[in-house]
Design an enzyme around this catalytic site. Structure first.
Site, PDB file in Angstrom:
ATOM      1  N   GLU A   1      -0.034  -1.247  -4.771  1.00 63.41           N
ATOM      2  CA  GLU A   1       0.198   0.074  -4.172  1.00 63.41           C
ATOM      3  C   GLU A   1      -0.823   0.293  -3.057  1.00 63.41           C
ATOM      4  O   GLU A   1      -1.965  -0.192  -3.144  1.00 63.41           O
ATOM      5  CB  GLU A   1       0.079   1.136  -5.283  1.00 63.41           C
ATOM      6  CG  GLU A   1       0.215   2.575  -4.862  1.00 63.41           C
ATOM      7  CD  GLU A   1       1.564   2.955  -4.251  1.00 63.41           C
ATOM      8  OE1 GLU A   1       1.920   2.330  -3.239  1.00 63.41           O
ATOM      9  OE2 GLU A   1       2.214   3.882  -4.740  1.00 63.41           O
ATOM     10  N   ASP A   2      -0.424   1.001  -2.030  1.00 58.52           N
ATOM     11  CA  ASP A   2      -1.356   1.255  -0.922  1.00 58.52           C
ATOM     12  C   ASP A   2      -2.427   2.266  -1.310  1.00 58.52           C
ATOM     13  O   ASP A   2      -3.609   2.043  -1.118  1.00 58.52           O
ATOM     14  CB  ASP A   2      -0.590   1.717   0.332  1.00 58.52           C
ATOM     15  CG  ASP A   2       0.335   2.906   0.080  1.00 58.52           C
ATOM     16  OD1 ASP A   2       0.467   3.361  -1.081  1.00 58.52           O
ATOM     17  OD2 ASP A   2       0.951   3.399   1.048  1.00 58.52           O
TER      18      ASP A   2
ATOM     19  N   ASP B   1      -3.040   8.914  -4.755  1.00 58.23           N
ATOM     20  CA  ASP B   1      -3.527  10.218  -4.303  1.00 58.23           C
ATOM     21  C   ASP B   1      -3.451  11.175  -5.496  1.00 58.23           C
ATOM     22  O   ASP B   1      -4.374  11.244  -6.301  1.00 58.23           O
ATOM     23  CB  ASP B   1      -2.650  10.644  -3.118  1.00 58.23           C
ATOM     24  CG  ASP B   1      -3.060  11.942  -2.489  1.00 58.23           C
ATOM     25  OD1 ASP B   1      -4.154  12.431  -2.794  1.00 58.23           O
ATOM     26  OD2 ASP B   1      -2.290  12.500  -1.680  1.00 58.23           O
TER      27      ASP B   1
ATOM     28  N   PHE C   1      -6.264  12.443   5.109  1.00 57.88           N
ATOM     29  CA  PHE C   1      -5.001  11.721   5.280  1.00 57.88           C
ATOM     30  C   PHE C   1      -5.261  10.487   6.132  1.00 57.88           C
ATOM     31  O   PHE C   1      -5.747  10.596   7.258  1.00 57.88           O
ATOM     32  CB  PHE C   1      -3.933  12.605   5.905  1.00 57.88           C
ATOM     33  CG  PHE C   1      -2.571  12.001   5.775  1.00 57.88           C
ATOM     34  CD1 PHE C   1      -1.849  12.136   4.594  1.00 57.88           C
ATOM     35  CD2 PHE C   1      -2.019  11.250   6.806  1.00 57.88           C
ATOM     36  CE1 PHE C   1      -0.602  11.540   4.447  1.00 57.88           C
ATOM     37  CE2 PHE C   1      -0.772  10.650   6.667  1.00 57.88           C
ATOM     38  CZ  PHE C   1      -0.067  10.800   5.486  1.00 57.88           C
TER      39      PHE C   1
ATOM     40  N   ARG D   1       1.790   2.354  10.940  1.00 60.63           N
ATOM     41  CA  ARG D   1       1.693   1.310   9.913  1.00 60.63           C
ATOM     42  C   ARG D   1       1.088   0.027  10.469  1.00 60.63           C
ATOM     43  O   ARG D   1       0.501  -0.760   9.732  1.00 60.63           O
ATOM     44  CB  ARG D   1       3.094   0.982   9.354  1.00 60.63           C
ATOM     45  CG  ARG D   1       3.720   2.083   8.527  1.00 60.63           C
ATOM     46  CD  ARG D   1       4.913   1.522   7.750  1.00 60.63           C
ATOM     47  NE  ARG D   1       5.822   2.566   7.301  1.00 60.63           N
ATOM     48  CZ  ARG D   1       5.677   3.248   6.176  1.00 60.63           C
ATOM     49  NH1 ARG D   1       4.655   3.035   5.394  1.00 60.63           N
ATOM     50  NH2 ARG D   1       6.561   4.174   5.840  1.00 60.63           N
TER      51      ARG D   1
END
Ligand code: IMP
Length: 193
Positions: free
Chosen positions: A110-111, A114, A163, A176
């Protein structure tokens, strides 16, 4: 004869919109370490790297090459944002795995974790498919934000509650392709889309 390629310009305009948080070199070093961790922790048997799309596609590609074991890579498309910088809390599967994972040792790639809502949903969903084990490898964690406690087995970096974009992470499908992870200027987020 193929002519020598001209140097490519950097994608996007990082200096204006994005402040570097993790350089490409720092990320590469940590990804190699994560690969070694996962290799050492693998119990044997079928190993499946499950890349959560779209944000982890670059991380998963690098991580896979840092694990010198036979493995399968599969992709699961999940969406929870819909062009915003805050999660909607509603997770949708946008594309499913191509093969069963029953009996396999799965490492979710997973990136970023959060609020943890996406991962909690994914863990529930995968449990119904009866894998032998499920571990979580997350490049980034924003710990202050967690709404559901998620046990991350392999963690790249803990980052502040900002963010971020780049190295696969997007805002409204942009950024990206940045080779680093950076903080998106909130003004830029407002201007995009
Ligand atoms: P969670 O459900 O709140 O844990 O969010 C997980 C998903 O939201 C990640 O897989 C990302 O796709 C996205 N996300 C969360 N924080 C960020 C960020 O800072 N930048 C880009 N995407 C993010």
């Amino acid at each position: 004869m193929i002519p020598a390629a001209a140097p490519l310009p950097l994608p996007e305009a990082p200096a204006r919109d994005v402040e570097v948080l993790l350089s490409a070199e720092e990320i590469a070093r940590r990804v190699r370490e994560l690969g070694q961790e996962i290799t050492a922790a693998h119990p044997g048997g079928e190993l499946v790297l499950l890349s959560v799309l779209k944000g982890s596609f670059i991380f998963a590609a690098d991580l896979a090459r840092a694990i010198p074991l036979p493995l399968r890579i599969d992709f699961l498309g999940l969406s929870s944002y819909g062009g915003k910088t805050e999660t909607t809390g509603v997770v949708q599967i946008t594309s499913d795995l191509t093969r069963p994972i029953e009996g396999a040792h799965v490492v979710i790639v997973e990136d970023i974790i959060d609020t943890g809502l996406t991962m909690a949903y994914l863990l529930d969903n995968l449990a119904t498919r009866r894998p032998a084990s499920v571990k979580i490898c997350a490049l980034l964690e924003k710990p202050g934000r967690s709404r559901l406690p998620i046990a991350i087995d392999h963690r790249g970096f803990v980052i502040p509650d900002r963010f971020v974009v780049g190295y696969g992470l997007d805002f409204d499908e942009r950024y990206r392709n940045l080779p680093f992870v950076g903080v998106l200027d909130p003004g830029a987020a407002g201007r995009v889309g």
